[in-house]
Each structure stands twice: as C-alpha cells, then as structure tokens.
Scaffold this motif. Structure first.
Motif, PDB file in Angstrom:
ATOM      1  N   GLY A  20      -1.565   0.577  -5.665  1.00  0.00           N
ATOM      2  CA  GLY A  20      -1.208  -0.821  -5.607  1.00  0.00           C
ATOM      3  C   GLY A  20      -0.116  -1.069  -4.608  1.00  0.00           C
ATOM      4  N   PRO A  21       0.316  -2.289  -4.485  1.00  0.00           N
ATOM      5  CA  PRO A  21       1.386  -2.629  -3.554  1.00  0.00           C
ATOM      6  C   PRO A  21       2.688  -1.989  -3.977  1.00  0.00           C
ATOM      7  CG  PRO A  21       0.856  -4.489  -4.948  1.00  0.00           C
ATOM      8  CD  PRO A  21      -0.148  -3.452  -5.245  1.00  0.00           C
ATOM      9  N   PRO A  22       3.621  -1.812  -3.086  1.00  0.00           N
ATOM     10  CA  PRO A  22       4.910  -1.217  -3.434  1.00  0.00           C
ATOM     11  C   PRO A  22       5.624  -2.027  -4.495  1.00  0.00           C
ATOM     12  CG  PRO A  22       4.650  -1.381  -1.049  1.00  0.00           C
ATOM     13  CD  PRO A  22       3.538  -2.145  -1.671  1.00  0.00           C
ATOM     14  N   GLU A  23       6.574  -1.347  -5.129  1.00  0.00           N
ATOM     15  CA  GLU A  23       7.328  -1.996  -6.214  1.00  0.00           C
ATOM     16  C   GLU A  23       7.959  -3.278  -5.699  1.00  0.00           C
ATOM     17  OE1 GLU A  23      10.915  -0.886  -9.341  1.00  0.00           O
ATOM     18  OE2 GLU A  23      10.156   0.627  -7.954  1.00  0.00           O
ATOM     19  N   GLY A  24       7.832  -4.337  -6.450  1.00  0.00           N
ATOM     20  CA  GLY A  24       8.360  -5.634  -6.049  1.00  0.00           C
ATOM     21  C   GLY A  24       7.317  -6.504  -5.418  1.00  0.00           C
ATOM     22  N   GLY A  25       6.157  -5.903  -4.976  1.00  0.00           N
ATOM     23  CA  GLY A  25       5.049  -6.692  -4.451  1.00  0.00           C
ATOM     24  C   GLY A  25       5.339  -7.347  -3.128  1.00  0.00           C
ATOM     25  N   ARG A  26       6.355  -6.823  -2.400  1.00  0.00           N
ATOM     26  CA  ARG A  26       6.706  -7.478  -1.140  1.00  0.00           C
ATOM     27  C   ARG A  26       5.810  -7.060   0.017  1.00  0.00           C
ATOM     28  NH1 ARG A  26      12.894  -5.967  -1.018  1.00  0.00           N
ATOM     29  NH2 ARG A  26      11.938  -4.073  -1.840  1.00  0.00           N
ATOM     30  N   ALA A  27       5.138  -5.917  -0.083  1.00  0.00           N
ATOM     31  CA  ALA A  27       4.273  -5.454   1.008  1.00  0.00           C
ATOM     32  C   ALA A  27       2.846  -5.300   0.485  1.00  0.00           C
ATOM     33  CB  ALA A  27       4.771  -4.133   1.570  1.00  0.00           C
ATOM     34  N   THR A  28       1.897  -5.584   1.359  1.00  0.00           N
ATOM     35  CA  THR A  28       0.473  -5.485   1.005  1.00  0.00           C
ATOM     36  C   THR A  28      -0.072  -4.167   1.525  1.00  0.00           C
ATOM     37  OG1 THR A  28       0.234  -7.880   1.165  1.00  0.00           O
ATOM     38  CG2 THR A  28      -1.794  -6.559   1.251  1.00  0.00           C
ATOM     39  N   GLU A  29      -0.764  -3.466   0.657  1.00  0.00           N
ATOM     40  CA  GLU A  29      -1.382  -2.213   1.089  1.00  0.00           C
ATOM     41  C   GLU A  29      -2.681  -2.526   1.841  1.00  0.00           C
ATOM     42  OE1 GLU A  29      -3.564   1.086  -1.325  1.00  0.00           O
ATOM     43  OE2 GLU A  29      -1.404   1.513  -1.362  1.00  0.00           O
ATOM     44  N   VAL A  30      -2.825  -1.968   3.045  1.00  0.00           N
ATOM     45  CA  VAL A  30      -4.001  -2.228   3.873  1.00  0.00           C
ATOM     46  C   VAL A  30      -4.575  -0.908   4.377  1.00  0.00           C
ATOM     47  CG1 VAL A  30      -3.250  -4.510   4.635  1.00  0.00           C
ATOM     48  CG2 VAL A  30      -2.583  -2.488   5.959  1.00  0.00           C
ATOM     49  N   GLY A  31      -5.878  -0.909   4.618  1.00  0.00           N
ATOM     50  CA  GLY A  31      -6.544   0.251   5.192  1.00  0.00           C
ATOM     51  C   GLY A  31      -6.623   0.121   6.699  1.00  0.00           C
ATOM     52  N   ILE A  32      -6.348   1.198   7.388  1.00  0.00           N
ATOM     53  CA  ILE A  32      -6.326   1.153   8.852  1.00  0.00           C
ATOM     54  C   ILE A  32      -7.198   2.259   9.442  1.00  0.00           C
ATOM     55  CG2 ILE A  32      -4.004   0.139   8.985  1.00  0.00           C
ATOM     56  CD1 ILE A  32      -3.019   3.025   9.704  1.00  0.00           C
ATOM     57  N   ILE A  33      -7.669   2.013  10.653  1.00  0.00           N
ATOM     58  CA  ILE A  33      -8.285   3.049  11.473  1.00  0.00           C
ATOM     59  C   ILE A  33      -7.561   3.071  12.803  1.00  0.00           C
ATOM     60  CG2 ILE A  33     -10.562   2.849  10.388  1.00  0.00           C
ATOM     61  CD1 ILE A  33     -11.468   1.274  12.854  1.00  0.00           C
ATOM     62  N   THR A  34      -7.571   4.212  13.466  1.00  0.00           N
ATOM     63  CA  THR A  34      -6.924   4.335  14.766  1.00  0.00           C
ATOM     64  C   THR A  34      -7.935   4.044  15.865  1.00  0.00           C
ATOM     65  OG1 THR A  34      -5.406   6.008  13.907  1.00  0.00           O
ATOM     66  CG2 THR A  34      -5.642   5.858  16.304  1.00  0.00           C
ATOM     67  N   LEU A  35      -7.587   3.106  16.708  1.00  0.00           N
ATOM     68  CA  LEU A  35      -8.500   2.694  17.775  1.00  0.00           C
ATOM     69  C   LEU A  35      -8.526   3.734  18.893  1.00  0.00           C
ATOM     70  CD1 LEU A  35      -7.544  -1.087  17.987  1.00  0.00           C
ATOM     71  CD2 LEU A  35      -9.613  -0.099  16.985  1.00  0.00           C
ATOM     72  N   GLU A  36      -9.681   3.860  19.527  1.00  0.00           N
ATOM     73  CA  GLU A  36      -9.858   4.785  20.637  1.00  0.00           C
ATOM     74  C   GLU A  36     -10.497   4.067  21.820  1.00  0.00           C
ATOM     75  OE1 GLU A  36     -12.189   8.041  19.344  1.00  0.00           O
ATOM     76  OE2 GLU A  36     -10.805   8.654  17.744  1.00  0.00           O
ATOM     77  N   ASN A  37     -10.170   4.541  22.994  1.00  0.00           N
ATOM     78  CA  ASN A  37     -10.779   4.012  24.212  1.00  0.00           C
ATOM     79  C   ASN A  37     -12.063   4.797  24.482  1.00  0.00           C
ATOM     80  OD1 ASN A  37     -10.529   2.046  26.233  1.00  0.00           O
ATOM     81  ND2 ASN A  37      -9.929   3.588  27.732  1.00  0.00           N
ATOM     82  N   GLU A  38     -13.173   4.091  24.735  1.00  0.00           N
ATOM     83  CA  GLU A  38     -14.463   4.751  24.899  1.00  0.00           C
ATOM     84  C   GLU A  38     -15.219   4.186  26.096  1.00  0.00           C
ATOM     85  OE1 GLU A  38     -16.918   5.054  21.462  1.00  0.00           O
ATOM     86  OE2 GLU A  38     -15.226   4.980  20.085  1.00  0.00           O
ATOM     87  N   ALA A  39     -16.134   5.021  26.597  1.00  0.00           N
ATOM     88  CA  ALA A  39     -17.077   4.545  27.616  1.00  0.00           C
ATOM     89  C   ALA A  39     -18.239   3.897  26.880  1.00  0.00           C
ATOM     90  CB  ALA A  39     -17.561   5.701  28.486  1.00  0.00           C
TER      91      ALA A  39
END
Length: 382
Positions: A20-39
């Motif tokens: 869940g979100p950190p204690e206090g609910g001040r930050a939202t937990e989000v899922g991320i991917i790392t972008l790559e440069n491609e041809a």
C-alpha cells in the motif's frame, strides 16, 4: 522494453496489491518500467485498390453466326484456348476460291516463263529484241498476279482461322454476352466475354506528394535509416493481414493536379485469388527504421486537442510529459520527443494521478495481454 497496450488505466494492479501507500498516505505507489531507445521500423499506411494483372475484352475479328461456345464461365482458360466458334462455311469457300486463283496465277507464270526461255534461245533468228522485251514484261505481270493471289489466299486463311476466337492470355473468362445462333460483326463494340488474369495481381496506392517530400527529407537528414528492402504488407477488407508480401513495380512519377497525390503500383502473388480486381485495401509499407522510445499506449492519454501525455517518475514525483509521436508500433506509441531512454515511465497506478504528485515506485513488467506484475528482482532461497 515493453511494447504492448495496457488492458486498463491504473486500477488495482497486482503491484498495487503487493504493497500500500507509505504511512500517512502522502505518496502514491506506482508501477514503472525503464524506457529504452530502439531502432523502430518506420511504416506508412496508404489506401490501395486492386487492379487486374492482365485483362482483355474478347471481340470477334470476323462477322458471322456463333456456332459454339466452347469454354465454361468461371473456369480457368489458357492462352490459345478456343472460347467461341463462328460458322465457317463461307470462309472455307473463300479459301478454296483464293487457292484456285493462286493456282491459275502460277500457271500463267509458268507459261510466261516458257515463252521467255524459248525467246532467249531464238533471239536473232526470228525473235526480235522487242518480242523479247514484251515476253519479259508478260512474265513480270504474271508473277505480280501470282503475288496478289497469294496475298488474297493468306487473308482468306486468316479470316478462316479467326472463326475460332481464342484467348490471348491465361485467366478466367466471364459469362458470355451472346448465345449460340447470335450474329456478330467484325470488331464490334460489345465484347463477347472478358478474360482476367488474377495471379499475380496489382495494387495501386496513392500517397500525398507532401508526405512523400517529408519522408525524403527524413532520409536526407539521417532521421530515417533505409532498410535493406521495402517491406510491403497488405490488409484485406476483412481486416486480415494477407500472407503474401508485395513488391514495388512502379514508383510514382507524376502528381495528380486534382488530388495532389502520386500513384505507385505494387504486385502481389495471388494463387488463392483472395484479392479481386476492384477491391479497396490498406497497404503498410516499411521504409526503414528510426531511433525512438516505445511508450505503451495504455500508459498515455490523449486530450481533446490531440495532445498525447504520459507520467514519468522523477525523484519521487510524478511528472506529466507531452509526447511527440510518429505513429504506433506493436501497441506502443513511437515517441521521438517528451521522454528519453533511461527514464522511469509510470504504467500502473495512474488513476487520479496528478502532475507533481508524490510517488513511490515499484519496478513492474507487462504481459502480452496488458497485465501488470511486479518485476522479479531477486532469486528464490531454499
């Protein structure tokens, strides 16, 4: 690098359920991917229309009554196959008459030649030079008459042969427009049938001259790299991708004064006759590759003004970016500006996310069907 459409916007993903979100609910937990440069393949989609590879209207070259219709409609015919027969009695009689004229002319030549030969032997002994000249003129006249008779015989034989109306190409013949007993005339306006060759088949496509110019500029500046060859794919009216790959036959050489487009002709194998002349189709032409970042479409939103945006996690903050895209590839936007390789694109937990919101990030992966799962960062113990 993830290149598939997400199944939904945000919501309760497995990554969110894992913590869940950190204690206090001040930050939202989000899922991320790392972008790559491609041809990324650069593909342009253009409308096309199927055109027969060969198509011939069959008309009689001599007049007469149709005595037989030989072919069956809808069945293949080969070049040289007889399609119709015209009653030929009169034409056979004409050939016989012309042959008789040739024989008569040949007899005249033989007689004239004998006279010339005899006069040559008697020249100076009862045959004058004038007689000799007259005999030679008569021979030449007889030879000319024979040539004329032979030409008339050839015409008569051609007319007789043309009473059998054959197909000049291989293909499929349409339903005949006449029946047995119908009278037809030489080179009439109405065709007796039409033969169409369907394999291979042409597809004519049109592209705006402005678009062609923009693509050339990209090649010139190096933004677009040429491939080893053009990859040409066809989409049928049913939405299916055609199994055969096309080839360029004729690039555009002129621009229409009414539409501002240039026409190109492509050729496809069509052994199964899936493509029929007159069909409207879509053609995808891969011209080369560009360097870009692929952004999953489900991680983006598009405003009413057409602006495409996405969120990137930067130092614990969600930062909204405006993206510049060059179309799509495998359910992802081909982005050339707005995000860069190495940045963390937010793909999960997007519901109600605002620009500048505090976030905590969890690395995730995305399956082919758009399901987000937490990335495996360690090894199992045991």
């Amino acid at each position: 690098m993830v290149t598939v459409i997400l199944s939904s916007w945000g919501g309760d993903s497995s990554a969110q359920q894992a913590g869940g979100p950190p204690e206090g609910g001040r930050a939202t937990e989000v899922g991320i991917i790392t972008l790559e440069n491609e041809a990324v393949p650069f593909t342009t989609t253009v409308p096309g229309r199927a055109v027969a590879y060969q198509q011939v209207d069959i008309r009689p070259r001599v007049g007469g009554m149709i005595s037989e219709i030989v072919y069956e409609s809808g069945r293949p015919v080969a070049a040289g196959d007889v399609l119709f027969r015209i009653e030929d009695d009169t034409y056979r009689a004409d050939v016989a008459s012309a042959q008789a004229a040739v024989d008569l002319a040949q007899a005249s030549v033989d007689a004239a030649q004998e006279t010339v030969t005899r006069y040559e032997n008697l020249l100076g002994t009862g045959v004058t030079a004038e007689d000799m000249a007259t005999a030679r003129v008569a021979l030449k006249q007889a030879e000319a008459d024979r040539s004329s008779a032979e030409a008339a015989l050839e015409v008569a034989e051609l007319d007789l042969a043309r009473t059998e109306i054959t197909s000049p190409i291989s293909g499929f013949a349409t339903v005949p427009s006449v029946s047995v007993g119908a009278l037809v005339t030489e080179n009439q306006t109405d065709a007796l049938t039409t033969v169409t060759r369907l394999d291979p088949i042409y597809v004519d496509v049109a592209e705006s001259s402005r678009r062609v110019g923009e693509i050339r500029n990209r090649f010139d500046t190096g933004a677009l790299q040429r491939g080893d060859r053009l990859e040409i794919d066809l989409e049928l009216e049913t939405g299916e991708t055609y199994s055969g790959e096309g080839e360029m036959v004729s690039p555009g050489t002129t621009v229409s004064t009414t539409t501002g487009t240039t026409e190109m002709r492509l050729r496809f194998d069509n052994a199964e006759r899936r493509i029929m002349p007159g069909q409207y189709l879509r053609v995808d032409i891969t011209l080369g590759t560009i360097q870009a970042v692929l952004v999953p479409q489900g991680a983006t939103s598009r405003a009413s003004n057409g602006e495409l945006t996405a969120f990137v996690a930067v130092d614990g903050t969600a930062e909204q970016r405006v993206l510049t895209d060059q179309g799509s590839y495998r359910n992802a936007w081909v982005v050339t500006e707005g995000v860069a390789a190495g940045e963390s694109l937010i793909v999960d937990g997007l519901s109600n996310l605002q620009d500048g919101a505090a976030v905590t990030t969890v690395p995730v992966t995305i399956s082919e069907d758009g399901v987000v799962t937490e990335a495996q960062t360690g090894t199992d113990e045991g």
